[in-house]
Design a protein around this motif. Structure first.
Motif, PDB file in Angstrom:
ATOM      1  N   ILE A 116      55.031 -23.833  50.750  1.00 63.32           N
ATOM      2  CA  ILE A 116      55.801 -25.051  51.020  1.00 63.32           C
ATOM      3  C   ILE A 116      55.658 -26.058  49.886  1.00 63.32           C
ATOM      4  O   ILE A 116      56.649 -26.582  49.364  1.00 63.32           O
ATOM      5  CB  ILE A 116      55.345 -25.657  52.369  1.00 63.32           C
ATOM      6  CG1 ILE A 116      55.722 -24.722  53.513  1.00 63.32           C
ATOM      7  CG2 ILE A 116      55.979 -27.033  52.580  1.00 63.32           C
ATOM      8  CD1 ILE A 116      55.249 -25.179  54.863  1.00 63.32           C
ATOM      9  N   THR A 117      54.438 -26.338  49.499  1.00 66.62           N
ATOM     10  CA  THR A 117      54.204 -27.333  48.454  1.00 66.62           C
ATOM     11  C   THR A 117      54.816 -26.916  47.126  1.00 66.62           C
ATOM     12  O   THR A 117      55.464 -27.723  46.438  1.00 66.62           O
ATOM     13  CB  THR A 117      52.694 -27.573  48.274  1.00 66.62           C
ATOM     14  OG1 THR A 117      52.133 -28.012  49.517  1.00 66.62           O
ATOM     15  CG2 THR A 117      52.435 -28.629  47.211  1.00 66.62           C
ATOM     16  N   ASP A 118      54.639 -25.644  46.741  1.00 65.05           N
ATOM     17  CA  ASP A 118      55.168 -25.177  45.463  1.00 65.05           C
ATOM     18  C   ASP A 118      56.694 -25.146  45.461  1.00 65.05           C
ATOM     19  O   ASP A 118      57.327 -25.433  44.439  1.00 65.05           O
ATOM     20  CB  ASP A 118      54.614 -23.791  45.141  1.00 65.05           C
ATOM     21  CG  ASP A 118      53.147 -23.850  44.727  1.00 65.05           C
ATOM     22  OD1 ASP A 118      52.715 -24.913  44.266  1.00 65.05           O
ATOM     23  OD2 ASP A 118      52.441 -22.841  44.871  1.00 65.05           O
ATOM     24  N   THR A 119      57.308 -24.797  46.577  1.00 69.40           N
ATOM     25  CA  THR A 119      58.769 -24.818  46.657  1.00 69.40           C
ATOM     26  C   THR A 119      59.293 -26.242  46.485  1.00 69.40           C
ATOM     27  O   THR A 119      60.256 -26.485  45.745  1.00 69.40           O
ATOM     28  CB  THR A 119      59.244 -24.245  48.002  1.00 69.40           C
ATOM     29  OG1 THR A 119      58.811 -22.881  48.124  1.00 69.40           O
ATOM     30  CG2 THR A 119      60.760 -24.293  48.120  1.00 69.40           C
ATOM     31  N   SER A 120      58.658 -27.185  47.162  1.00 67.66           N
ATOM     32  CA  SER A 120      59.076 -28.583  47.029  1.00 67.66           C
ATOM     33  C   SER A 120      58.916 -29.075  45.597  1.00 67.66           C
ATOM     34  O   SER A 120      59.795 -29.762  45.054  1.00 67.66           O
ATOM     35  CB  SER A 120      58.259 -29.460  47.979  1.00 67.66           C
ATOM     36  OG  SER A 120      58.463 -29.080  49.328  1.00 67.66           O
ATOM     37  N   GLU A 121      57.792 -28.718  44.975  1.00 69.48           N
ATOM     38  CA  GLU A 121      57.545 -29.157  43.602  1.00 69.48           C
ATOM     39  C   GLU A 121      58.555 -28.538  42.638  1.00 69.48           C
ATOM     40  O   GLU A 121      59.001 -29.194  41.683  1.00 69.48           O
ATOM     41  CB  GLU A 121      56.122 -28.784  43.184  1.00 69.48           C
ATOM     42  CG  GLU A 121      55.706 -29.311  41.819  1.00 69.48           C
ATOM     43  CD  GLU A 121      55.770 -30.829  41.714  1.00 69.48           C
ATOM     44  OE1 GLU A 121      55.976 -31.331  40.590  1.00 69.48           O
ATOM     45  OE2 GLU A 121      55.638 -31.515  42.742  1.00 69.48           O
ATOM     46  N   ALA A 122      58.935 -27.296  42.880  1.00 66.79           N
ATOM     47  CA  ALA A 122      59.930 -26.648  42.028  1.00 66.79           C
ATOM     48  C   ALA A 122      61.278 -27.355  42.123  1.00 66.79           C
ATOM     49  O   ALA A 122      61.950 -27.586  41.109  1.00 66.79           O
ATOM     50  CB  ALA A 122      60.070 -25.176  42.418  1.00 66.79           C
ATOM     51  N   LEU A 123      61.688 -27.725  43.341  1.00 67.34           N
ATOM     52  CA  LEU A 123      62.955 -28.447  43.510  1.00 67.34           C
ATOM     53  C   LEU A 123      62.914 -29.793  42.793  1.00 67.34           C
ATOM     54  O   LEU A 123      63.906 -30.220  42.177  1.00 67.34           O
ATOM     55  CB  LEU A 123      63.246 -28.641  44.996  1.00 67.34           C
ATOM     56  CG  LEU A 123      63.511 -27.360  45.814  1.00 67.34           C
ATOM     57  CD1 LEU A 123      63.675 -27.699  47.291  1.00 67.34           C
ATOM     58  CD2 LEU A 123      64.731 -26.629  45.294  1.00 67.34           C
ATOM     59  N   ARG A 124      61.777 -30.480  42.885  1.00 64.73           N
ATOM     60  CA  ARG A 124      61.639 -31.771  42.206  1.00 64.73           C
ATOM     61  C   ARG A 124      61.776 -31.620  40.688  1.00 64.73           C
ATOM     62  O   ARG A 124      62.484 -32.395  40.034  1.00 64.73           O
ATOM     63  CB  ARG A 124      60.277 -32.391  42.530  1.00 64.73           C
ATOM     64  CG  ARG A 124      60.143 -32.935  43.940  1.00 64.73           C
ATOM     65  CD  ARG A 124      58.871 -33.752  44.073  1.00 64.73           C
ATOM     66  NE  ARG A 124      58.693 -34.213  45.443  1.00 64.73           N
ATOM     67  CZ  ARG A 124      57.906 -33.613  46.340  1.00 64.73           C
ATOM     68  NH1 ARG A 124      57.205 -32.534  45.990  1.00 64.73           N
ATOM     69  NH2 ARG A 124      57.808 -34.086  47.567  1.00 64.73           N
ATOM     70  N   GLN A 125      61.087 -30.636  40.136  1.00 63.39           N
ATOM     71  CA  GLN A 125      61.099 -30.474  38.685  1.00 63.39           C
ATOM     72  C   GLN A 125      62.477 -30.069  38.180  1.00 63.39           C
ATOM     73  O   GLN A 125      62.900 -30.493  37.095  1.00 63.39           O
ATOM     74  CB  GLN A 125      60.047 -29.450  38.262  1.00 63.39           C
ATOM     75  CG  GLN A 125      58.619 -29.915  38.495  1.00 63.39           C
ATOM     76  CD  GLN A 125      57.613 -29.141  37.667  1.00 63.39           C
ATOM     77  OE1 GLN A 125      57.753 -29.014  36.461  1.00 63.39           O
ATOM     78  NE2 GLN A 125      56.593 -28.597  38.323  1.00 63.39           N
ATOM     79  N   ILE A 126      63.180 -29.236  38.947  1.00 60.79           N
ATOM     80  CA  ILE A 126      64.548 -28.883  38.558  1.00 60.79           C
ATOM     81  C   ILE A 126      65.419 -30.137  38.490  1.00 60.79           C
ATOM     82  O   ILE A 126      66.151 -30.358  37.512  1.00 60.79           O
ATOM     83  CB  ILE A 126      65.143 -27.870  39.560  1.00 60.79           C
ATOM     84  CG1 ILE A 126      64.464 -26.506  39.407  1.00 60.79           C
ATOM     85  CG2 ILE A 126      66.648 -27.722  39.352  1.00 60.79           C
ATOM     86  CD1 ILE A 126      64.857 -25.506  40.469  1.00 60.79           C
ATOM     87  N   SER A 127      65.339 -30.968  39.516  1.00 60.32           N
ATOM     88  CA  SER A 127      66.141 -32.196  39.542  1.00 60.32           C
ATOM     89  C   SER A 127      65.762 -33.130  38.403  1.00 60.32           C
ATOM     90  O   SER A 127      66.635 -33.752  37.763  1.00 60.32           O
ATOM     91  CB  SER A 127      65.967 -32.898  40.889  1.00 60.32           C
ATOM     92  OG  SER A 127      66.411 -32.088  41.950  1.00 60.32           O
TER      93      SER A 127
END
Length: 496
Positions: free
Chosen positions: A276-287
């Motif tokens: 969960i945490t890594d998926t959220s962080e990946a979405l943030r970094q993409i944006s």
């Protein structure tokens, strides 16, 4: 052959690899692969690695220029999934024989095979893979592919990664070099936009990426090319017009990410969609990368809103499993990105990690593990089957997560086991994938079969004398008949 040697040296001297930067010039030339131990299995050759990276490009014809066994040993070796074309699942080989080798018919046979594929299937491109035999006899693959491309009017891409040049990981990188040299940048898209990204090193195993792509779609982010999972040739050819990139498996394609950044100014970061945490962080970094490249900053707010919504749903689903799994001990015998991403994902719900393999992990992967576990005592480079069996049989772990090759060690130790490598049957990426991973671990650990197989076998039980309970006349008659047949007495009959 000289050009192939130059490519190999270039791949070995990878400046984007932090571990490689710390080496001197002599050590860099040796690459990252350890020398093979005589008599030990190599774990895959360069041809195998190149085929792994490129075969998930679903609309391309993959032609192996070699004897039949080379294609038979490498075909369909990963559980990548396609949402459309199925040509990639058709096996093409020139099927060279001893006579072809002796008479020098290899190049002629390859040209004929390309023509037959073009006429029968009409693919957008054909990828040609030489192997040890055709590389050693000196077939000029580049010349044949160039002539065929001119003659038949379609791209014919040589993938020069014969098995003898090195390990499977080297083949991964040589496949990336083939895409850079012959595919990426060859087509100009007419719909490039500020929200286009590339996903590199994602293989869409068991359809995992299909759990992540809807999240990106909701943010208005378009995946210009996912390399190689569920990819199309045209999408990869246009990948140079993406605004940002995410690297999922740096072990395989770090050279591709770095060179695309150098040539086309496509910034990238390494992330994970496991947990969960890594998926959220990946979405943030993409944006964040897209905003730096000119996208509207309002996407940052929409990303946070999406993350908050999806995390709440996922944690609510996981709450039912926490009481059943909290404190359970897991042994991870895998490598690469899973050596740290799965660790983080499992620790989020209270599972204890007793060990994780770092055999195929990069320096950056190992550093992440140290940060997550707070020490390196639970990291092991390689554990022999005997040691794995001892650890499991002594109940130091409640379950082992690994690939299919080590499942029988766990089964022999009467320990639950779950496949998380490329042969797995369930997708574990994204928020929904994390819930599925925890569900599968719960099913494996609490399967009643383990309680049964751990009980002593009937023949291991010692008979004991016990007081006989009253029996009916029919039961007594049956017992006497059995005793008479077996030559035993009532005192000899006991139970475990």
């Amino acid at each position: 052959m000289s050009s192939l040697r130059a490519k190999i040296q270039d791949v070995f001297n990878e400046p984007a690899c932090e571990q490689n930067r710390g080496k001197d010039a002599k050590a860099r030339k040796k690459g990252c692969s350890k020398p093979l131990t005589p008599g030990a299995a190599a774990g895959g050759c360069a041809f195998d690695g190149a085929k792994i990276v490129l075969q998930p490009i679903t609309d391309v014809a993959h032609l192996i220029h070699a004897p039949l066994a080379c294609e038979g040993n490498s075909w369909d070796n990963r559980g990548a999934a396609s949402s459309g074309p199925t040509l990639w699942r058709t096996s093409f080989t020139t099927d060279l024989t001893e006579l072809d080798v002796v008479m020098g018919q290899g190049e002629r046979k390859l040209f004929k095979a390309i023509r037959e594929i073009k006429e029968a299937y009409g693919p957008p491109a054909i990828f040609v893979y030489p192997t040890c035999v055709t590389a050693l006899i000196g077939d000029d693959i580049n010349a044949v592919c160039k002539r065929a491309a001119e003659k038949f009017g379609l791209p014919v891409v040589p993938v020069n990664a014969p098995g003898f040049v090195g390990s499977k990981n080297l083949g991964n990188k040589l496949a990336g070099e083939a895409l850079l040299e012959h595919v990426i940048g060859t087509v100009e898209p007419d719909d490039a936009g500020p929200y286009d990204i590339n996903i590199l090193g994602e293989f869409n195993l068991s359809g995992e990426f299909w759990l992540v792509k809807p999240l990106l779609d909701r943010l208005g982010i378009r995946v210009r090319a996912c390399i190689p999972g569920d990819a199309r040739y045209f999408d990869i050819a246009c990948a140079h017009r993406a605004r940002a990139a995410m690297m999922v498996c740096s072990t395989a394609l770090i050279n591709l990410a770095r060179k695309m950044e150098q040539r086309w100014d496509i910034p990238f970061f390494e992330g994970s969609f496991y947990g969960i945490t890594d998926t959220s962080e990946a979405l943030r970094q993409i944006s964040q990368l897209l905003v730096k490249k000119g996208a509207d900053p309002e996407i940052l707010g929409r990303t946070e809103a999406l993350i908050e919504e999806e995390e709440a749903i996922a944690w609510k689903k996981l709450a039912a499993y926490r009481p059943r799994l909290e404190g359970k001990r897991v042994l991870l015998n895998t490598g690469g990105v899973k050596s740290w991403s799965v660790v983080h994902a499992l620790m989020e719900i209270g599972i204890e990690i007793v060990g994780t393999s770092v055999k195929k992990s990069t320096f950056e992967d190992k550093e992440r593990i140290k940060q997550i576990l707070k020490d390196d005592n639970h990291m092991f480079q390689q554990m022999a089957p005997r040691e794995l069996y001892a650890m499991l049989s002594e109940h130091k772990a409640d379950i082992m997560l690994s690939g299919g090759r080590t499942q029988f060690i766990a089964l022999k130790a009467k320990t639950p086991w779950l496949d998380i490598n490329q042969e797995r049957q369930h997708p574990y990426a994204g928020y929904d994938g994390m819930v599925e991973l925890v569900r599968q671990i719960d099913l494996a650990i609490h399967n009643p079969i383990w309680r049964q197989v751990r009980e002593p076998a009937p023949w291991d039980c010692q008979p004991e004398v016990r007081e006989q309970l009253p029996r009916t006349k029919s039961e007594t008659a049956t017992l006497h008949a059995v005793q008479e047949f077996a030559g035993t007495t009532a005192d000899d009959l006991g139970e475990c």
